[in-house]
Scaffold this motif. Structure first.
Motif, PDB file in Angstrom:
ATOM      1  N   PRO A 131       0.837  -1.207   0.000  1.00 27.36           N
ATOM      2  CA  PRO A 131       0.000   0.000   0.000  1.00 27.36           C
ATOM      3  C   PRO A 131       0.873   1.260   0.000  1.00 27.36           C
ATOM      4  CG  PRO A 131      -0.634  -1.505   1.776  1.00 27.36           C
ATOM      5  CD  PRO A 131       0.653  -2.013   1.211  1.00 27.36           C
ATOM      6  N   ALA A 132       0.476   2.250  -0.777  1.00 25.69           N
ATOM      7  CA  ALA A 132       1.279   3.470  -0.933  1.00 25.69           C
ATOM      8  C   ALA A 132       1.435   4.227   0.383  1.00 25.69           C
ATOM      9  CB  ALA A 132       0.651   4.370  -1.991  1.00 25.69           C
ATOM     10  N   LYS A 133       0.453   4.105   1.274  1.00 29.87           N
ATOM     11  CA  LYS A 133       0.476   4.910   2.506  1.00 29.87           C
ATOM     12  C   LYS A 133       0.747   4.057   3.748  1.00 29.87           C
ATOM     13  CE  LYS A 133      -2.411   8.710   0.900  1.00 29.87           C
ATOM     14  NZ  LYS A 133      -2.564   8.396  -0.503  1.00 29.87           N
ATOM     15  N   VAL A 159       5.423  -4.894  -5.473  1.00 26.93           N
ATOM     16  CA  VAL A 159       4.939  -3.960  -6.473  1.00 26.93           C
ATOM     17  C   VAL A 159       4.483  -2.712  -5.723  1.00 26.93           C
ATOM     18  CG1 VAL A 159       2.557  -4.893  -6.601  1.00 26.93           C
ATOM     19  CG2 VAL A 159       3.500  -3.611  -8.525  1.00 26.93           C
ATOM     20  N   THR A 160       4.914  -1.552  -6.221  1.00 25.37           N
ATOM     21  CA  THR A 160       4.548  -0.277  -5.596  1.00 25.37           C
ATOM     22  C   THR A 160       4.195   0.728  -6.680  1.00 25.37           C
ATOM     23  OG1 THR A 160       6.770   0.703  -5.679  1.00 25.37           O
ATOM     24  CG2 THR A 160       6.253  -0.635  -3.734  1.00 25.37           C
ATOM     25  N   VAL A 161       3.581   1.823  -6.260  1.00 23.00           N
ATOM     26  CA  VAL A 161       3.400   2.939  -7.188  1.00 23.00           C
ATOM     27  C   VAL A 161       4.792   3.465  -7.562  1.00 23.00           C
ATOM     28  CG1 VAL A 161       1.092   3.602  -6.380  1.00 23.00           C
ATOM     29  CG2 VAL A 161       3.115   4.580  -5.273  1.00 23.00           C
ATOM     30  N   ASN A 162       4.898   4.022  -8.752  1.00 25.55           N
ATOM     31  CA  ASN A 162       6.203   4.493  -9.242  1.00 25.55           C
ATOM     32  C   ASN A 162       6.859   5.522  -8.326  1.00 25.55           C
ATOM     33  OD1 ASN A 162       6.175   2.819 -11.458  1.00 25.55           O
ATOM     34  ND2 ASN A 162       5.301   4.354 -12.838  1.00 25.55           N
ATOM     35  N   GLY A 163       6.043   6.280  -7.597  1.00 24.79           N
ATOM     36  CA  GLY A 163       6.586   7.295  -6.690  1.00 24.79           C
ATOM     37  C   GLY A 163       7.455   6.727  -5.581  1.00 24.79           C
ATOM     38  N   LEU A 164       7.315   5.423  -5.293  1.00 20.64           N
ATOM     39  CA  LEU A 164       8.123   4.779  -4.245  1.00 20.64           C
ATOM     40  C   LEU A 164       9.355   4.060  -4.806  1.00 20.64           C
ATOM     41  CD1 LEU A 164       5.375   3.251  -1.899  1.00 20.64           C
ATOM     42  CD2 LEU A 164       6.904   5.149  -1.390  1.00 20.64           C
ATOM     43  N   ARG A 165       9.596   4.206  -6.108  1.00 21.13           N
ATOM     44  CA  ARG A 165      10.666   3.436  -6.756  1.00 21.13           C
ATOM     45  C   ARG A 165      12.040   3.680  -6.138  1.00 21.13           C
ATOM     46  NH1 ARG A 165      10.338   5.561 -11.392  1.00 21.13           N
ATOM     47  NH2 ARG A 165      12.446   6.362 -11.656  1.00 21.13           N
ATOM     48  N   GLY A 185       5.973  -0.056 -15.132  1.00 22.50           N
ATOM     49  CA  GLY A 185       4.850   0.270 -15.994  1.00 22.50           C
ATOM     50  C   GLY A 185       4.536   1.752 -15.889  1.00 22.50           C
ATOM     51  N   LYS A 186       3.368   2.119 -16.396  1.00 26.30           N
ATOM     52  CA  LYS A 186       2.962   3.526 -16.391  1.00 26.30           C
ATOM     53  C   LYS A 186       2.747   4.039 -14.970  1.00 26.30           C
ATOM     54  CE  LYS A 186      -0.966   4.547 -18.288  1.00 26.30           C
ATOM     55  NZ  LYS A 186      -2.055   4.738 -19.267  1.00 26.30           N
ATOM     56  N   THR A 187       2.204   3.165 -14.105  1.00 24.83           N
ATOM     57  CA  THR A 187       1.843   3.572 -12.743  1.00 24.83           C
ATOM     58  C   THR A 187       2.602   2.810 -11.675  1.00 24.83           C
ATOM     59  OG1 THR A 187      -0.381   3.926 -13.642  1.00 24.83           O
ATOM     60  CG2 THR A 187      -0.166   4.036 -11.266  1.00 24.83           C
ATOM     61  N   TYR A 188       2.973   1.552 -11.966  1.00 26.85           N
ATOM     62  CA  TYR A 188       3.553   0.669 -10.948  1.00 26.85           C
ATOM     63  C   TYR A 188       4.924   0.147 -11.352  1.00 26.85           C
ATOM     64  CZ  TYR A 188      -1.213   0.598  -9.173  1.00 26.85           C
ATOM     65  OH  TYR A 188      -2.429   0.971  -8.688  1.00 26.85           O
TER      66      TYR A 188
END
Length: 196
Positions: A131-133, A159-165, A185-188
């Motif tokens: 989870p992102a949060k 797997v995470t949102v790209n912002g956590l890469r 990917g585009k988002t993950y």
């Protein structure tokens, strides 16, 4: 305002069929569990790139109604898969979905991360749609505990949102000593670390 008929519709189990990693499964879920009507894009991306051996012991961290863990159990019929979530409804539906899909080598139990997992248990593969949060304290616990609970050469797939890469890359390198970006990917993003 909703009438009684509409409310009783909302209270019914949500049912759908989905294919992940070459296995088609039936899922029951309910409102309040993550992505109740369909497999979310992050999980789909993760399961496209995860590699499981037939005898792997697997662990699904934050299982929801079980798409990742139950698919891993199908991919590793000679291993055992444990699914955990801190939400008791997620556990109820994961076990229900294991039963309706005749998956006997998977079980779900209540745990906040690895908090209720036997300290001696070890797995070949740990996977999570993070989870992102989740918060940095819980994330730190999850990553350190995942390292502890992996067998030698065991793999952690996240797997995470790209912002956590960059965050994941930095932390996995620090804890595991290695890091691989499997797919962005585009988002993950799908991340991988090995226990050396």
């Amino acid at each position: 305002m909703l009438n009684n008929t509409q409310l009783s519709e909302y209270r019914k189990d949500i049912k759908f069929i989905s294919s992940l990693s070459g296995h088609t499964l039936s899922f029951y879920s309910t409102w309040g569990i993550f992505s109740p009507r369909e497999i979310d894009a992050g999980t789909q991306l993760l399961m496209k790139y995860i590699k499981i051996e037939t005898d792997d012991d697997c662990f699904d961290l934050g299982c929801g109604y079980g798409p990742i863990g139950l698919t891993m159990a199908k991919l590793a019929p000679q291993g055992e898969t444990l699914l955990v979530d801190k939400d008791f409804m997620a556990i109820e539906y994961s076990n229900k979905n294991a039963s309706i899909n005749n998956i006997s080598n998977a079980k779900a139990m209540l745990s906040n991360g690895f908090q209720h997992i036997d300290h001696k248990m070890r797995f070949n593969v740990i996977a999570s749609n993070v989870p992102a949060k989740v918060g940095k304290e819980m994330m730190s616990l999850m990553l350190h505990d995942a390292h502890h609970h992996l067998k030698d050469n065991g793999k952690l797939y996240l797997v995470t949102v790209n912002g956590l890469r960059q965050y994941m890359k930095r932390n996995l390198k620090e804890i595991f000593g290695n890091y691989k970006k499997v797919k962005q990917g585009k988002t993950y993003t799908v991340h991988l670390a090995y226990k050396e």
